[in-house]
Design a protein around this motif. Structure first.
Motif, PDB file in Angstrom:
ATOM      1  N   UNK A  43       0.839  -1.191   0.000  1.00 39.73           N
ATOM      2  CA  UNK A  43       0.000   0.000   0.000  1.00 39.73           C
ATOM      3  C   UNK A  43       0.877   1.244   0.000  1.00 39.73           C
ATOM      4  N   UNK A  44       0.559   2.209  -0.854  1.00 33.31           N
ATOM      5  CA  UNK A  44       1.389   3.414  -0.959  1.00 33.31           C
ATOM      6  C   UNK A  44       0.623   4.693  -0.641  1.00 33.31           C
ATOM      7  N   UNK A  45      -0.670   4.595  -0.405  1.00 29.83           N
ATOM      8  CA  UNK A  45      -1.463   5.800  -0.173  1.00 29.83           C
ATOM      9  C   UNK A  45      -2.151   5.738   1.183  1.00 29.83           C
ATOM     10  N   UNK A  46      -1.739   6.597   2.125  1.00 30.57           N
ATOM     11  CA  UNK A  46      -2.414   6.621   3.428  1.00 30.57           C
ATOM     12  C   UNK A  46      -3.777   7.291   3.319  1.00 30.57           C
ATOM     13  N   UNK A  47      -4.631   7.070   4.309  1.00 25.86           N
ATOM     14  CA  UNK A  47      -5.946   7.699   4.315  1.00 25.86           C
ATOM     15  C   UNK A  47      -5.858   9.186   4.627  1.00 25.86           C
ATOM     16  N   UNK A  93      -3.986  12.778  -5.124  1.00 25.72           N
ATOM     17  CA  UNK A  93      -3.897  11.369  -4.726  1.00 25.72           C
ATOM     18  C   UNK A  93      -5.055  10.917  -3.843  1.00 25.72           C
ATOM     19  N   UNK A  94      -5.965  11.830  -3.503  1.00 25.61           N
ATOM     20  CA  UNK A  94      -7.125  11.467  -2.692  1.00 25.61           C
ATOM     21  C   UNK A  94      -6.800  11.223  -1.232  1.00 25.61           C
ATOM     22  N   UNK A  95      -5.813  11.956  -0.718  1.00 27.08           N
ATOM     23  CA  UNK A  95      -5.388  11.813   0.675  1.00 27.08           C
ATOM     24  C   UNK A  95      -5.898  13.023   1.455  1.00 27.08           C
ATOM     25  N   UNK A  96      -6.453  12.775   2.631  1.00 30.24           N
ATOM     26  CA  UNK A  96      -6.957  13.855   3.471  1.00 30.24           C
ATOM     27  C   UNK A  96      -5.784  14.586   4.120  1.00 30.24           C
ATOM     28  N   UNK A  97      -5.738  15.908   3.965  1.00 33.40           N
ATOM     29  CA  UNK A  97      -4.665  16.721   4.544  1.00 33.40           C
ATOM     30  C   UNK A  97      -5.096  17.235   5.912  1.00 33.40           C
ATOM     31  N   UNK A  98      -4.299  16.935   6.933  1.00 32.23           N
ATOM     32  CA  UNK A  98      -4.549  17.411   8.289  1.00 32.23           C
ATOM     33  C   UNK A  98      -3.384  18.330   8.643  1.00 32.23           C
ATOM     34  N   UNK A  99      -3.331  19.467   7.942  1.00 29.01           N
ATOM     35  CA  UNK A  99      -2.229  20.407   8.089  1.00 29.01           C
ATOM     36  C   UNK A  99      -2.833  21.794   8.296  1.00 29.01           C
TER      37      UNK A  99
END
Length: 161
Positions: free
Chosen positions: A68-72, A92-98
């Motif tokens: 797996x290369x894409x975290x949630x 990439x469809x990854x949720x940004x928590x920044x």
């Protein structure tokens, strides 16, 4: 002579500062404080340009199939808050928590309706960001890594992994 020395230091991931030779370790980890990917740069290198290369190195093997290369979701501090990083995560469809930097928020507000929407981030997920700090503290328990006795990046990175 000086040019060769600076090239050798750059290849070793060492940078010069007033305190001497420095290095910086960029890493990603899971909440259980296990590192997923690492990158070593010179101490004066910025954090934000290393975000995408560290993210691209993530490989989590599963029971079957390819890793797996894409975290949630990806949690990071304000140093990683840039338009480039956010657009990469969005693609990439990854949720940004920044969280957003204050100067970026002020610039967006100054642009008015052309500035876009405010950045939203999950504060509960952001609390898990301290796992990176815990991982670095675990790594620094080994004195050889804390003070970087190894001058070659291969041996230093082998110790990190």
């Amino acid at each position: 002579m000086r040019r060769r020395r600076s090239a050798r230091l750059a290849a070793a991931g060492l940078g010069r500062s007033r305190g001497g030779l420095t290095t910086k370790t960029h890493l990603s980890c899971v909440p259980q404080c296990l590192p997923l990917s690492l990158k070593i740069t010179a101490g004066q290198a910025g954090d934000s340009p290393q975000f995408i290369p560290v993210l691209n190195k993530i490989r989590v093997p599963g029971p079957v199939g390819r890793p797996r290369t894409r975290p949630g979701a990806v949690a990071g501090d304000k140093a990683y808050s840039s338009r480039r990083n956010r657009s990469h995560l969005r693609k990439r469809g990854i949720k940004a928590v920044i969280p957003e930097k204050k100067d970026q928020a002020a610039h967006r507000k100054n642009r008015g309706s052309r500035g876009g929407r405010p950045v939203t981030w999950d504060k509960q997920l952001y609390k898990l960001r301290n796992s990176v700090e815990h991982t670095i503290n675990k790594i620094k328990d080994w004195r050889g890594l804390a003070v970087r006795y190894d001058k070659k990046p291969e041996s230093y990175q082998a110790g990190l992994e």
